[in-house]
Write a protein that holds these residues in place. Structure first.
Motif, PDB file in Angstrom:
ATOM      1  N   UNK A  52       0.866  -1.188   0.000  1.00 39.87           N
ATOM      2  CA  UNK A  52       0.000   0.000   0.000  1.00 39.87           C
ATOM      3  C   UNK A  52       0.901   1.235   0.000  1.00 39.87           C
ATOM      4  N   UNK A  53       0.464   2.298  -0.707  1.00 36.49           N
ATOM      5  CA  UNK A  53       1.316   3.490  -0.821  1.00 36.49           C
ATOM      6  C   UNK A  53       1.468   4.276   0.481  1.00 36.49           C
ATOM      7  N   UNK A  54       0.668   3.899   1.500  1.00 36.23           N
ATOM      8  CA  UNK A  54       0.839   4.595   2.784  1.00 36.23           C
ATOM      9  C   UNK A  54       1.443   3.673   3.854  1.00 36.23           C
ATOM     10  N   UNK A  55       1.950   2.515   3.415  1.00 37.31           N
ATOM     11  CA  UNK A  55       2.570   1.584   4.366  1.00 37.31           C
ATOM     12  C   UNK A  55       4.037   2.002   4.570  1.00 37.31           C
ATOM     13  N   UNK A  56       4.231   2.889   5.549  1.00 37.71           N
ATOM     14  CA  UNK A  56       5.547   3.503   5.745  1.00 37.71           C
ATOM     15  C   UNK A  56       6.676   2.508   5.962  1.00 37.71           C
ATOM     16  N   UNK A  57       6.438   1.515   6.828  1.00 42.24           N
ATOM     17  CA  UNK A  57       7.557   0.624   7.145  1.00 42.24           C
ATOM     18  C   UNK A  57       7.881  -0.292   5.965  1.00 42.24           C
ATOM     19  N   UNK A  58       6.847  -0.781   5.282  1.00 38.99           N
ATOM     20  CA  UNK A  58       7.110  -1.662   4.134  1.00 38.99           C
ATOM     21  C   UNK A  58       7.810  -0.896   3.007  1.00 38.99           C
ATOM     22  N   UNK A  59       7.374   0.329   2.759  1.00 34.98           N
ATOM     23  CA  UNK A  59       7.966   1.104   1.656  1.00 34.98           C
ATOM     24  C   UNK A  59       9.383   1.562   1.994  1.00 34.98           C
ATOM     25  N   UNK A  60       9.608   1.861   3.266  1.00 29.04           N
ATOM     26  CA  UNK A  60      10.954   2.262   3.680  1.00 29.04           C
ATOM     27  C   UNK A  60      11.927   1.095   3.490  1.00 29.04           C
ATOM     28  N   UNK A  61      11.487  -0.097   3.919  1.00 28.88           N
ATOM     29  CA  UNK A  61      12.325  -1.296   3.796  1.00 28.88           C
ATOM     30  C   UNK A  61      12.625  -1.567   2.317  1.00 28.88           C
ATOM     31  N   UNK A  62      11.569  -1.462   1.533  1.00 26.73           N
ATOM     32  CA  UNK A  62      11.713  -1.712   0.094  1.00 26.73           C
ATOM     33  C   UNK A  62      12.714  -0.723  -0.535  1.00 26.73           C
TER      34      UNK A  62
END
Ligand code: DC
Length: 226
Positions: A52-62
Protein backbone atom coordinates in the motif's frame (compact mmCIF):
# COMPACT_ATOMS: atom_id res chain seq x y z
CA UNK A 1 36.89 15.38 -5.34
CA UNK A 2 38.39 18.83 -5.96
CA UNK A 3 36.50 21.21 -8.27
CA UNK A 4 33.41 19.04 -8.21
CA UNK A 5 30.50 20.99 -9.67
CA UNK A 6 26.93 20.39 -8.56
CA UNK A 7 24.05 21.81 -10.56
CA UNK A 8 20.68 21.32 -8.85
CA UNK A 9 17.56 21.64 -10.99
CA UNK A 10 14.14 21.45 -9.38
CA UNK A 11 10.66 22.12 -10.64
CA UNK A 12 7.21 20.68 -11.27
CA UNK A 13 6.30 17.85 -13.64
CA UNK A 14 6.73 18.62 -17.32
CA UNK A 15 8.85 21.75 -16.88
CA UNK A 16 11.43 20.19 -19.20
CA UNK A 17 13.91 19.28 -16.45
CA UNK A 18 15.12 16.02 -18.01
CA UNK A 19 15.78 17.36 -21.51
CA UNK A 20 17.44 20.50 -20.18
CA UNK A 21 19.44 18.80 -17.43
CA UNK A 22 20.78 16.21 -19.89
CA UNK A 23 21.99 18.92 -22.29
CA UNK A 24 23.50 21.02 -19.49
CA UNK A 25 25.31 17.95 -18.13
CA UNK A 26 26.79 17.20 -21.57
CA UNK A 27 28.01 20.79 -21.94
CA UNK A 28 29.60 20.75 -18.47
CA UNK A 29 31.05 17.23 -18.83
CA UNK A 30 29.07 16.26 -15.76
CA UNK A 31 26.97 13.19 -15.00
CA UNK A 32 23.22 13.65 -15.45
CA UNK A 33 21.11 12.21 -12.62
CA UNK A 34 17.33 11.88 -12.91
CA UNK A 35 16.16 11.42 -9.33
CA UNK A 36 12.50 11.09 -10.40
CA UNK A 37 13.47 7.83 -12.09
CA UNK A 38 14.59 6.52 -8.70
CA UNK A 39 11.22 7.26 -7.06
CA UNK A 40 9.53 5.74 -10.11
CA UNK A 41 11.58 2.54 -9.65
CA UNK A 42 10.55 2.37 -5.98
CA UNK A 43 6.91 2.83 -7.05
CA UNK A 44 7.18 0.00 -9.56
CA UNK A 45 8.68 -2.25 -6.93
CA UNK A 46 5.88 -1.31 -4.48
CA UNK A 47 3.17 -2.15 -7.01
CA UNK A 48 4.80 -5.44 -7.90
CA UNK A 49 5.13 -6.31 -4.23
CA UNK A 50 1.50 -5.40 -3.53
CA UNK A 51 2.46 -2.73 -0.99
CA UNK A 52 0.00 0.00 0.00
CA UNK A 53 1.32 3.49 -0.82
CA UNK A 54 0.84 4.59 2.78
CA UNK A 55 2.57 1.58 4.37
CA UNK A 56 5.55 3.50 5.75
CA UNK A 57 7.56 0.62 7.14
CA UNK A 58 7.11 -1.66 4.13
CA UNK A 59 7.97 1.10 1.66
CA UNK A 60 10.95 2.26 3.68
CA UNK A 61 12.33 -1.30 3.80
CA UNK A 62 11.71 -1.71 0.09
CA UNK A 63 13.50 1.58 -0.72
CA UNK A 64 16.43 0.70 1.53
CA UNK A 65 16.84 -2.74 -0.02
CA UNK A 66 16.29 -1.85 -3.69
CA UNK A 67 19.32 -1.54 -5.94
CA UNK A 68 18.61 1.27 -8.37
CA UNK A 69 21.18 2.04 -11.04
CA UNK A 70 21.06 4.89 -13.54
CA UNK A 71 22.97 4.56 -16.81
CA UNK A 72 23.52 6.50 -20.00
CA UNK A 73 20.60 7.16 -22.35
CA UNK A 74 17.96 7.04 -19.61
CA UNK A 75 18.76 3.48 -18.56
CA UNK A 76 17.23 2.58 -15.19
CA UNK A 77 17.88 -0.76 -13.52
CA UNK A 78 15.93 -2.08 -10.56
CA UNK A 79 17.67 -4.99 -8.87
CA UNK A 80 19.51 -5.67 -12.12
CA UNK A 81 16.42 -5.55 -14.36
CA UNK A 82 16.08 -2.90 -17.07
CA UNK A 83 12.89 -1.05 -16.13
CA UNK A 84 13.59 2.09 -18.21
CA UNK A 85 10.40 1.78 -20.27
CA UNK A 86 8.19 0.29 -17.56
CA UNK A 87 8.54 3.32 -15.27
CA UNK A 88 7.48 5.87 -17.91
CA UNK A 89 3.72 5.49 -17.59
CA UNK A 90 1.17 7.92 -16.07
CA UNK A 91 0.30 5.27 -13.45
CA UNK A 92 3.88 5.00 -12.27
CA UNK A 93 4.21 8.80 -12.24
CA UNK A 94 1.27 9.08 -9.83
CA UNK A 95 2.53 6.14 -7.75
CA UNK A 96 6.00 7.73 -7.55
CA UNK A 97 4.44 10.94 -6.32
CA UNK A 98 2.70 8.94 -3.56
CA UNK A 99 5.64 6.80 -2.40
CA UNK A 100 7.93 9.85 -2.44
CA UNK A 101 5.88 11.41 0.36
CA UNK A 102 7.19 8.72 2.76
CA UNK A 103 10.07 9.98 4.91
CA UNK A 104 11.94 6.66 4.94
CA UNK A 105 11.76 6.36 1.16
CA UNK A 106 13.19 9.86 0.78
CA UNK A 107 15.96 9.15 3.31
CA UNK A 108 17.12 6.11 1.32
CA UNK A 109 16.99 7.94 -2.03
CA UNK A 110 18.74 11.08 -0.75
CA UNK A 111 21.59 8.99 0.73
CA UNK A 112 22.01 7.20 -2.57
CA UNK A 113 21.90 10.48 -4.54
CA UNK A 114 24.61 11.99 -2.37
CA UNK A 115 26.79 8.92 -2.92
CA UNK A 116 26.34 9.26 -6.69
CA UNK A 117 27.90 12.72 -6.58
CA UNK A 118 30.80 11.83 -4.29
CA UNK A 119 33.42 11.50 -6.99
CA UNK A 120 32.13 13.42 -9.98
CA UNK A 121 30.43 16.60 -11.10
CA UNK A 122 26.69 16.18 -11.53
CA UNK A 123 23.63 17.85 -12.92
CA UNK A 124 20.87 16.45 -10.73
CA UNK A 125 17.19 17.12 -11.28
CA UNK A 126 14.13 16.48 -9.13
CA UNK A 127 12.00 18.22 -6.52
CA UNK A 128 14.31 18.62 -3.50
CA UNK A 129 17.82 18.79 -4.92
CA UNK A 130 18.48 22.43 -4.08
CA UNK A 131 16.55 22.33 -0.82
CA UNK A 132 17.60 18.99 0.72
CA UNK A 133 20.02 16.85 -1.29
CA UNK A 134 22.58 19.56 -2.13
CA UNK A 135 21.64 22.88 -0.52
CA UNK A 136 25.29 23.86 -1.00
CA UNK A 137 25.22 23.29 -4.81
CA UNK A 138 27.11 26.00 -6.74
CA UNK A 139 24.24 26.32 -9.21
CA UNK A 140 20.58 26.05 -8.24
CA UNK A 141 17.75 26.45 -10.71
CA UNK A 142 13.99 26.34 -10.30
CA UNK A 143 12.59 25.44 -13.70
CA UNK A 144 8.92 26.26 -14.22
CA UNK A 145 6.29 26.69 -16.94
CA UNK A 146 2.55 27.21 -16.90
CA UNK A 147 0.46 24.05 -16.29
CA UNK A 148 -1.02 24.36 -19.80
CA UNK A 149 2.40 24.50 -21.46
CA UNK A 150 3.72 21.66 -19.32
CA UNK A 151 0.71 19.49 -20.16
CA UNK A 152 1.06 20.18 -23.87
CA UNK A 153 4.78 19.29 -23.82
CA UNK A 154 3.97 16.03 -22.04
CA UNK A 155 1.23 15.23 -24.58
CA UNK A 156 3.62 15.76 -27.51
CA UNK A 157 6.29 13.65 -25.79
CA UNK A 158 3.81 10.81 -25.20
CA UNK A 159 2.47 10.93 -28.77
CA UNK A 160 6.03 10.84 -30.11
CA UNK A 161 6.48 7.59 -28.21
CA UNK A 162 3.27 6.24 -29.77
CA UNK A 163 1.30 6.54 -26.54
CA UNK A 164 -2.25 7.91 -26.49
CA UNK A 165 -2.64 11.21 -24.66
CA UNK A 166 -5.70 13.29 -23.87
CA UNK A 167 -4.55 16.89 -23.16
CA UNK A 168 -7.24 17.57 -20.52
CA UNK A 169 -6.45 14.35 -18.67
CA UNK A 170 -2.68 14.93 -18.83
CA UNK A 171 -3.14 18.45 -17.43
CA UNK A 172 -5.37 17.16 -14.62
CA UNK A 173 -2.77 14.50 -13.71
CA UNK A 174 0.04 17.05 -13.73
CA UNK A 175 -1.93 19.41 -11.49
CA UNK A 176 -2.74 16.54 -9.08
CA UNK A 177 0.90 15.50 -8.90
CA UNK A 178 2.14 19.08 -8.44
CA UNK A 179 -0.33 19.62 -5.63
CA UNK A 180 0.80 16.43 -3.84
CA UNK A 181 4.51 17.08 -4.42
CA UNK A 182 4.24 20.69 -3.22
CA UNK A 183 2.06 20.08 -0.17
CA UNK A 184 3.62 17.01 1.46
CA UNK A 185 5.34 17.34 4.83
CA UNK A 186 8.63 15.77 3.74
CA UNK A 187 10.76 17.89 1.40
CA UNK A 188 7.92 19.55 -0.51
CA UNK A 189 8.67 21.02 -3.91
CA UNK A 190 9.63 24.65 -3.41
CA UNK A 191 12.18 27.08 -4.82
CA UNK A 192 15.41 26.66 -2.85
CA UNK A 193 17.04 29.69 -1.24
CA UNK A 194 19.52 31.05 -3.77
CA UNK A 195 17.90 29.25 -6.72
CA UNK A 196 17.36 31.16 -9.95
CA UNK A 197 13.75 31.01 -11.16
CA UNK A 198 13.45 30.31 -14.89
CA UNK A 199 10.02 30.36 -16.55
CA UNK A 200 10.42 28.28 -19.69
CA UNK A 201 6.83 28.80 -20.96
CA UNK A 202 7.81 31.06 -23.87
CA UNK A 203 11.21 29.43 -24.49
CA UNK A 204 12.47 26.65 -26.74
CA UNK A 205 14.92 23.98 -25.52
CA UNK A 206 18.04 25.73 -26.92
CA UNK A 207 17.14 29.00 -25.25
CA UNK A 208 16.59 27.33 -21.87
CA UNK A 209 19.87 25.42 -22.16
CA UNK A 210 21.86 28.54 -23.03
CA UNK A 211 20.16 30.47 -20.20
CA UNK A 212 21.16 27.78 -17.70
CA UNK A 213 24.71 27.59 -19.04
CA UNK A 214 25.03 31.37 -18.69
CA UNK A 215 23.80 31.16 -15.08
CA UNK A 216 26.15 28.23 -14.42
CA UNK A 217 29.05 30.17 -15.97
CA UNK A 218 28.35 33.15 -13.70
CA UNK A 219 28.15 30.97 -10.62
CA UNK A 220 31.10 28.72 -11.41
CA UNK A 221 33.15 31.56 -12.81
CA UNK A 222 34.00 30.31 -16.24
CA UNK A 223 32.52 30.37 -19.71
CA UNK A 224 30.46 27.33 -20.70
CA UNK A 225 28.96 26.94 -24.14
CA UNK A 226 26.07 24.81 -25.42
O1 DC B 1 10.50 13.88 -12.15
P1 DC B 1 9.46 12.78 -12.25
O2 DC B 1 8.16 13.30 -12.82
O3 DC B 1 9.98 11.57 -12.94
O4 DC B 1 9.19 12.36 -10.72
C1 DC B 1 8.21 11.41 -10.37
C2 DC B 1 7.72 11.70 -8.95
O5 DC B 1 8.78 11.44 -8.02
C3 DC B 1 7.30 13.14 -8.67
O6 DC B 1 5.91 13.36 -8.91
C4 DC B 1 7.65 13.37 -7.24
C5 DC B 1 8.77 12.38 -6.96
N1 DC B 1 10.09 13.02 -6.84
C6 DC B 1 10.42 13.53 -5.61
O7 DC B 1 9.61 13.53 -4.69
N2 DC B 1 11.67 14.04 -5.41
C7 DC B 1 12.56 14.07 -6.41
N3 DC B 1 13.78 14.57 -6.18
C8 DC B 1 12.22 13.58 -7.69
C9 DC B 1 10.96 13.07 -7.88
Amino acid sequence: MQNRIIVAIDGPAGAGKSTIARAVAAALHAVYIDTGAMYRAVALSAIRGGKAFDDESALTKLAEEATIELGAGGLVRLDGEDVSGLIRTPEIAQAASKVSAIAGVRRAMVASQRRMAESCSVVMEGRDIGTVVFPEAQVKIYLDASPEVRAMRRVLEMRQKGMEADPAQVEAEIRERDYRDSNRTEAPLTQAPGAVYVDTSPMGVDEVVSTLLRIAGERIGKEVEA
